[in-house]
Design a protein around this motif. Structure first.
Motif, PDB file in Angstrom:
ATOM      1  N   GLN A 102       2.641  -2.055 -16.882  1.00 30.28           N
ATOM      2  CA  GLN A 102       1.560  -1.981 -16.326  1.00 30.28           C
ATOM      3  C   GLN A 102       1.766  -1.365 -14.931  1.00 30.28           C
ATOM      4  OE1 GLN A 102       0.223  -5.907 -14.123  1.00 30.28           O
ATOM      5  NE2 GLN A 102       1.058  -6.607 -16.261  1.00 30.28           N
ATOM      6  N   HIS A 103       2.995  -1.396 -14.497  1.00 31.72           N
ATOM      7  CA  HIS A 103       3.591  -0.869 -13.240  1.00 31.72           C
ATOM      8  C   HIS A 103       3.857   0.624 -13.455  1.00 31.72           C
ATOM      9  CE1 HIS A 103       4.090  -5.076 -11.510  1.00 31.72           C
ATOM     10  NE2 HIS A 103       2.787  -4.691 -11.325  1.00 31.72           N
ATOM     11  N   ALA A 104       4.116   1.290 -14.658  1.00 26.15           N
ATOM     12  CA  ALA A 104       4.592   2.401 -14.835  1.00 26.15           C
ATOM     13  C   ALA A 104       5.721   3.009 -13.724  1.00 26.15           C
ATOM     14  CB  ALA A 104       3.310   3.530 -14.693  1.00 26.15           C
ATOM     15  N   GLY A 105       6.769   1.943 -13.731  1.00 25.93           N
ATOM     16  CA  GLY A 105       7.914   2.388 -12.697  1.00 25.93           C
ATOM     17  C   GLY A 105       7.872   2.208 -11.459  1.00 25.93           C
ATOM     18  N   GLN A 106       6.946   1.401 -10.911  1.00 26.36           N
ATOM     19  CA  GLN A 106       6.445   1.384  -9.560  1.00 26.36           C
ATOM     20  C   GLN A 106       7.574   0.645  -8.727  1.00 26.36           C
ATOM     21  OE1 GLN A 106       2.887  -1.200  -8.879  1.00 26.36           O
ATOM     22  NE2 GLN A 106       3.543  -1.352  -6.466  1.00 26.36           N
ATOM     23  N   VAL A 107       7.799   1.555  -7.551  1.00 29.04           N
ATOM     24  CA  VAL A 107       8.950   0.786  -6.589  1.00 29.04           C
ATOM     25  C   VAL A 107       8.190   0.639  -5.336  1.00 29.04           C
ATOM     26  CG1 VAL A 107      10.925   1.947  -5.483  1.00 29.04           C
ATOM     27  CG2 VAL A 107      10.486   2.605  -7.591  1.00 29.04           C
ATOM     28  N   VAL A 108       8.598  -0.539  -4.813  1.00 30.74           N
ATOM     29  CA  VAL A 108       8.355  -1.068  -3.599  1.00 30.74           C
ATOM     30  C   VAL A 108       9.371  -1.057  -2.466  1.00 30.74           C
ATOM     31  CG1 VAL A 108       7.437  -3.274  -2.654  1.00 30.74           C
ATOM     32  CG2 VAL A 108       6.356  -2.326  -4.424  1.00 30.74           C
ATOM     33  N   GLN A 109       9.319  -0.671  -1.433  1.00 31.02           N
ATOM     34  CA  GLN A 109      10.425  -0.736  -0.500  1.00 31.02           C
ATOM     35  C   GLN A 109      10.459  -2.194   0.510  1.00 31.02           C
ATOM     36  OE1 GLN A 109       9.904   2.646   1.918  1.00 31.02           O
ATOM     37  NE2 GLN A 109      10.635   4.093   0.551  1.00 31.02           N
ATOM     38  N   LEU A 110      11.683  -2.458   0.658  1.00 27.35           N
ATOM     39  CA  LEU A 110      11.524  -3.690   1.457  1.00 27.35           C
ATOM     40  C   LEU A 110      11.750  -3.454   2.849  1.00 27.35           C
ATOM     41  CD1 LEU A 110      13.554  -6.160  -0.894  1.00 27.35           C
ATOM     42  CD2 LEU A 110      11.350  -5.669  -0.521  1.00 27.35           C
ATOM     43  N   HIS A 111      11.180  -3.988   3.702  1.00 28.98           N
ATOM     44  CA  HIS A 111      11.230  -3.534   5.300  1.00 28.98           C
ATOM     45  C   HIS A 111      11.696  -4.970   5.990  1.00 28.98           C
ATOM     46  CE1 HIS A 111       9.133   0.135   4.015  1.00 28.98           C
ATOM     47  NE2 HIS A 111       8.184  -0.538   3.583  1.00 28.98           N
ATOM     48  N   HIS A 112      10.790  -5.217   7.008  1.00 31.56           N
ATOM     49  CA  HIS A 112      11.531  -6.396   7.667  1.00 31.56           C
ATOM     50  C   HIS A 112      10.948  -7.588   7.405  1.00 31.56           C
ATOM     51  CE1 HIS A 112      12.789  -3.302  10.695  1.00 31.56           C
ATOM     52  NE2 HIS A 112      11.689  -2.918  10.561  1.00 31.56           N
ATOM     53  N   GLN A 113       9.896  -7.842   6.507  1.00 33.31           N
ATOM     54  CA  GLN A 113       9.231  -8.939   6.009  1.00 33.31           C
ATOM     55  C   GLN A 113       9.499  -8.961   4.715  1.00 33.31           C
ATOM     56  OE1 GLN A 113       5.149  -8.372   7.151  1.00 33.31           O
ATOM     57  NE2 GLN A 113       5.742  -8.832   9.426  1.00 33.31           N
ATOM     58  N   PRO A 114       9.477 -10.451   4.362  1.00 33.38           N
ATOM     59  CA  PRO A 114       9.600 -10.799   2.790  1.00 33.38           C
ATOM     60  C   PRO A 114       8.391 -10.213   1.955  1.00 33.38           C
ATOM     61  CG  PRO A 114       9.913 -12.688   4.056  1.00 33.38           C
ATOM     62  CD  PRO A 114       9.423 -11.700   4.902  1.00 33.38           C
ATOM     63  N   VAL A 115       8.760  -9.873   0.557  1.00 33.36           N
ATOM     64  CA  VAL A 115       7.767  -9.364  -0.126  1.00 33.36           C
ATOM     65  C   VAL A 115       7.420 -10.248  -1.308  1.00 33.36           C
ATOM     66  CG1 VAL A 115       7.163  -7.731  -2.060  1.00 33.36           C
ATOM     67  CG2 VAL A 115       8.316  -6.857   0.191  1.00 33.36           C
ATOM     68  N   GLN A 116       6.159 -10.683  -1.516  1.00 31.54           N
ATOM     69  CA  GLN A 116       5.528 -11.542  -2.301  1.00 31.54           C
ATOM     70  C   GLN A 116       5.128 -10.767  -3.525  1.00 31.54           C
ATOM     71  OE1 GLN A 116       2.859 -14.729  -1.183  1.00 31.54           O
ATOM     72  NE2 GLN A 116       4.169 -15.269   0.744  1.00 31.54           N
ATOM     73  N   ILE A 117       5.262 -11.599  -4.643  1.00 35.79           N
ATOM     74  CA  ILE A 117       5.036 -10.954  -6.084  1.00 35.79           C
ATOM     75  C   ILE A 117       4.289 -11.924  -6.863  1.00 35.79           C
ATOM     76  CG2 ILE A 117       6.258 -10.084  -8.143  1.00 35.79           C
ATOM     77  CD1 ILE A 117       8.734  -9.410  -6.878  1.00 35.79           C
ATOM     78  N   GLY A 118       3.269 -11.227  -7.488  1.00 32.14           N
ATOM     79  CA  GLY A 118       2.409 -12.255  -8.473  1.00 32.14           C
ATOM     80  C   GLY A 118       1.049 -11.505  -8.641  1.00 32.14           C
TER      81      GLY A 118
END
Length: 401
Positions: free
Chosen positions: A305-321
């Motif tokens: 469903q994400h088709a290879g989506q990439v999420v960059q991490l910056h200064h804050q935590p990233v939540q997944i759900g």
């Protein structure tokens, strides 16, 4: 010893003088004007008569390249959307000056967060992309600037205007508060930087020209309170649409002379002490500071469903759900094994590791070998690791590019 104390006092005074000479704040970066543009929208009313509105936007993209994407407020293009966009008779243009404009297209938006992403048909060499910078609590009280095309300025005084970047208005103020809006979870920056209609969608920048927020609204209760949507609210939309952008990196070069002077003074004191006291004890070797990890930490989803989506991490935590309001890597409603707020991840640059925490999910967060993480207990994982949410089909790879 009296001479030694006198010499040390003189050197210490020099150190303090250098420290006091540090600049308190930076002036407005004029290059910011190269990244803004006026947004003109139009929509027909029930009688077919066209009505027009104006706002502001700013360009994002890799530094040194001609930009194509514009960030603004959703309410700036609201009438265009309600009219049915161009197919419903709506108009949407980026205005560079009175003789130059280009049609813009709506790429994505979030009405609750009041952010929108526009695209030109082709990249333009008339503007430059601005750097983005996620706000930090340490910025409270710091000087900021609101840039845009406030309609009130042109109505109050009938000025000769070309709607070019040189006709933009710049107002200054300071950050007074960071807050989260009840009901939407929208992160806002409260400031006393004056704004009015037409400023909407323009950048709120720091002294280096980095964009901290998107100018949005004035308080109905206090004429000295204004709000900007934190730039962190547009990052998920940019990531979701694979739009490249550049983040601000602190430049320590301006403090180099200051730190060098302090270091030199400290060395002088140390040498004098050694010579006068005749200490023969060898100095302890300086401990090595851990080197920060290089590269960009990213999360790469392997879910179809994400088709290879990439999420960059910056200064804050990233939540997944599945919760679109707080998660930057969002799974579709009903995805087996995935909770609304399943887990969060951030990258510790000093140790060079990803820190994963299960947020009490129903079906659990697992390492690649099948080991289930204990809820609310951070686990450190090296780059090139992987986790999955509930089921192996929901695998996320942890990488440094």
């Amino acid at each position: 010893m009296r001479k030694l104390r006198h010499l040390a006092a003189l050197v210490l005074a020099a150190v303090l003088a250098l420290a006091c000479a540090a600049p308190a704040s930076a002036a407005f970066d004029q290059n910011t004007l190269n990244g803004i543009v006026m947004i003109r929208t139009g929509a027909p009313d029930d009688d077919g008569t066209m009505n027009y509105w104006q706002g502001t936007g700013f360009f994002v993209g890799p530094q040194g390249e001609d930009p194509q994407y514009i960030v603004t407020n959703c309410h700036v293009v609201e009438e265009f959307i309600l009219a049915g966009k161009a197919l419903g008779g709506g108009e949407l243009y980026a205005v560079f000056d009175k003789d130059s404009e280009q049609e813009a297209y709506l790429v994505d938006y979030d009405a609750e967060k009041d952010v929108a992403l526009l695209k030109l048909e082709k990249a333009t060499d008339l503007r430059e992309p601005l750097l983005l910078r996620e706000p930090e609590e340490a910025m409270l009280g710091s000087e900021v600037y609101a840039v845009g095309y406030p309609l009130a300025a042109d109505i109050t005084i009938q000025a000769v205007t070309s709607f070019s970047k040189d006709d933009a208005t710049v107002t200054t103020g300071s950050v007074s508060r960071f807050l989260t809006e009840s009901g939407t979870g929208r992160r806002l920056i409260q400031t006393d930087t004056a704004m009015s209609g037409g400023n909407s969608g323009g950048p709120l920048v720091d002294g280096s020209g980095a964009v901290l927020g998107i100018n949005t609204a004035a308080s109905n209760l206090d004429q000295n309170l204004f709000y900007a949507v934190s730039i962190s609210e547009i990052l998920p939309i940019l990531d979701r649409n694979s739009i490249p952008y550049a983040l601000y990196e602190a430049d320590t070069g301006s403090n180099l002379a200051l730190y060098g002077g302090i270091a030199a003074a400290v060395v002088v004191i140390a040498v004098v002490l050694v010579l006068v006291l005749r200490k023969k004890k060898a100095p302890a070797p300086a401990s090595e500071e851990p080197k920060e990890a290089q590269g960009t930490p990213v999360l790469r989803s392997t879910a179809p469903q994400h088709a290879g989506q990439v999420v960059q991490l910056h200064h804050q935590p990233v939540q997944i759900g599945r919760d679109t309001a707080v998660c930057r890597l969002v799974y579709q409603e009903g995805t087996p094994g995935v909770s609304a707020r399943h887990c969060q991840i951030y990258f510790d640059r000093r140790e060079g590791v990803f820190v994963v925490t299960d947020l009490g999910s129903t079906y659990g967060t697992f390492l690649a070998d099948g080991q289930r993480l204990t809820p609310d207990t951070p686990v450190k994982l090296p780059p090139k690791s992987a986790i999955y949410l509930g089921e192996a089909a929901n695998t996320v790879c942890l990488e440094v590019e």
